[in-house]
Design a protein around this motif. Structure first.
Motif, PDB file in Angstrom:
ATOM      1  N   VAL A 176      11.534  12.668  52.245  1.00  0.00           N
ATOM      2  CA  VAL A 176      11.359  12.500  50.799  1.00  0.00           C
ATOM      3  C   VAL A 176      12.578  13.068  50.053  1.00  0.00           C
ATOM      4  N   SER A 177      13.050  12.360  49.024  1.00  0.00           N
ATOM      5  CA  SER A 177      14.198  12.834  48.241  1.00  0.00           C
ATOM      6  C   SER A 177      13.859  14.130  47.504  1.00  0.00           C
ATOM      7  N   PRO A 178      14.890  14.986  47.279  1.00  0.00           N
ATOM      8  CA  PRO A 178      14.679  16.285  46.618  1.00  0.00           C
ATOM      9  C   PRO A 178      14.785  16.193  45.100  1.00  0.00           C
ATOM     10  N   PRO A 191      24.780  10.922  48.531  1.00  0.00           N
ATOM     11  CA  PRO A 191      23.450  10.355  48.759  1.00  0.00           C
ATOM     12  C   PRO A 191      22.415  11.367  48.283  1.00  0.00           C
ATOM     13  N   SER A 192      21.146  11.011  48.313  1.00  0.00           N
ATOM     14  CA  SER A 192      20.106  11.982  48.020  1.00  0.00           C
ATOM     15  C   SER A 192      20.202  13.117  49.048  1.00  0.00           C
ATOM     16  N   ALA A 193      19.949  14.358  48.611  1.00  0.00           N
ATOM     17  CA  ALA A 193      20.196  15.530  49.457  1.00  0.00           C
ATOM     18  C   ALA A 193      18.980  15.888  50.312  1.00  0.00           C
ATOM     19  N   ALA A 210      25.384  15.963  58.146  1.00  0.00           N
ATOM     20  CA  ALA A 210      24.388  16.897  57.596  1.00  0.00           C
ATOM     21  C   ALA A 210      23.040  16.211  57.403  1.00  0.00           C
ATOM     22  N   LYS A 211      23.069  14.953  56.957  1.00  0.00           N
ATOM     23  CA  LYS A 211      21.811  14.231  56.684  1.00  0.00           C
ATOM     24  C   LYS A 211      21.188  13.640  57.934  1.00  0.00           C
ATOM     25  N   GLY A 212      22.001  13.483  58.996  1.00  0.00           N
ATOM     26  CA  GLY A 212      21.536  12.720  60.142  1.00  0.00           C
ATOM     27  C   GLY A 212      21.425  11.256  59.745  1.00  0.00           C
ATOM     28  N   GLN A 225      10.876   2.002  56.530  1.00  0.00           N
ATOM     29  CA  GLN A 225      10.377   3.377  56.558  1.00  0.00           C
ATOM     30  C   GLN A 225      11.408   4.320  55.983  1.00  0.00           C
ATOM     31  N   HIS A 226      11.042   5.067  54.976  1.00  0.00           N
ATOM     32  CA  HIS A 226      12.000   5.846  54.217  1.00  0.00           C
ATOM     33  C   HIS A 226      11.181   6.731  53.311  1.00  0.00           C
ATOM     34  N   TYR A 227      11.753   7.809  52.866  1.00  0.00           N
ATOM     35  CA  TYR A 227      11.086   8.684  51.897  1.00  0.00           C
ATOM     36  C   TYR A 227       9.728   9.165  52.407  1.00  0.00           C
TER      37      TYR A 227
HETATM   38 MG    MG Z   1      18.296   8.539  49.933  1.00  0.00          MG
END
Ligand code: MG
Ligand code: TXA
Length: 334
Positions: free
Chosen positions: A155-157, A147-149, A56-58, A237-239
């Motif tokens: 960006v995290s929800p 994990p963060s959804a 779902a998150k890839g 690289q993230h968020y």
């Molecule tokens: Mg996360």
């Protein structure tokens, strides 16, 4: 029946929590509120349910998940217990920071599917304080991998709507427990010969260092960069929003085009006028407020099709360490 994505977030009433328990027991995914950010939860003991999270998150399957538990007693389901005496001492010095925005990496139990830990010998565990998440953990009786959804790298929800926006068609339901009060992902520490900070958060490095009676620097990676190999999710690289994110620099001119501005405290009217939109995260520059509202502001401005977003920065100490960590990742275009 086709369900519009907007129907999938449900106020977290008793009945809704019951329905979420049923989905989780059946191996389905549920969006869940925590005090840090919303999570994408599945039964941590059900390997095929856990695999659905990655799909779902890839998310690459070498990036392990955090397991959420209602209390320390429940930890034995997923952690190899008892802990070594050295680790136990480190653990006991910080265990009262739970329930809260703290994740602790410990030796894993054999019972846990490899998918959760990405085959590592350790598992990251957290006891969240959000009342809805606490009820869900207690009523379901399940350790919940979450994990963060958000879609991987976005960006995290921090609201149920954010989860619906990114993953609405991939979850059975999203429990709406209101906007997250912390707004930044949990602090992660690894215990062992020497405790280490893997991700800064609202529980600060300074607090942890005091508890362990060690210098703050001893908790940080030697080169100050986030750990790369040990926590694959810490890749730089993230968020990231899609819109280029720049740091405010009073000596530089504002780039051309429609530019948005994230301010940690109110701007002077003259400065405000130069931006297409300004989001002020705190009336007083309180960094806890800034952390609480930062991701929502990034998402909001990112949806506006701006040419750039300029954000304030702060000193990387206390909760400011977590804020600057997230901003540097969000600004990184490698
Ligand atoms: Mg996360
Ligand atoms: O606040 C939070 O921690 C949220 C809420 C939902 O609890 N969760 C969250 O999960 O932020 P996630 O998957 O987005 O970030 C977890 C991080 C990843 O960077 C992962 O690499 C690291 O924790 N991690 C998980 N298990 C680990 C382990 N055994 N050793 C080292 N790092 C680990």
């Amino acid at each position: 029946m086709t369900v519009s994505p907007n129907m999938r977030s449900v106020a977290a009433t008793d009945r809704a929590i019951e329905a979420a328990c049923e989905f989780l027991a059946a191996g389905e995914l549920v969006g869940v509120p925590t005090e840090t950010v919303y999570g994408l939860a599945a039964n941590a003991l059900d390997e095929s349910a856990v695999r659905k999270i990655f799909a779902a998150k890839g998310r690459p399957d070498n990036n392990p998940l955090i397991v959420h538990l209602p209390d320390v007693a429940a930890m034995r389901q997923v952690v190899r217990w008892p802990l070594d005496p050295v680790v136990m001492d480190q653990f006991e010095a910080i265990a009262d920071l739970w329930p809260g925005p703290l994740t602790i990496v410990l030796p894993r139990s054999e019972r846990l599917p490899d998918a959760v830990t990405a085959g590592q010998a350790t598992v990251a565990v957290r006891i969240p304080s959000h009342p809805v998440m606490q009820q869900l953990l207690r009523r379901s009786g399940l350790p919940l991998a979450a994990p963060s959804a958000n879609r991987s790298k976005y960006v995290s929800p921090t609201t149920a709507q954010h989860v619906v926006d990114g993953l609405g068609d991939r979850v059975s339901m999203v429990l709406d427990g209101g906007a997250c009060t912390i707004g930044l992902e949990s602090t992660i520490v690894a215990l062992g010969e020497q405790p280490r900070l893997l991700r800064p958060g609202a529980i600060t490095a300074e607090t942890l260092a005091t508890r362990w009676n060690v210098p703050v620097e001893s908790l940080l990676p030697v080169d100050q960069r986030p750990v790369v190999l040990e926590a694959p999710g810490m890749m730089l690289q993230h968020y990231s929003p899609r819109t280029p994110l720049l740091f405010a620099d009073p000596s530089a001119s504002v780039p051309a085009g429609r530019v948005g501005r994230i301010a940690f405290a109110p701007l002077a009217p003259d400065e405000s006028k130069t931006f297409a939109i300004v989001r002020v995260l705190s009336d007083t520059g309180d960094l806890n407020r800034v952390g609480q509202h930062l991701f929502a502001a990034m998402r909001e401005l990112d949806a506006m099709g701006l040419d750039a977003i300029i954000t304030d920065t702060c000193a990387a100490e206390g909760v400011g360490r977590a804020i600057m960590d997230r901003l540097k990742r969000a600004a990184c275009r490698e």
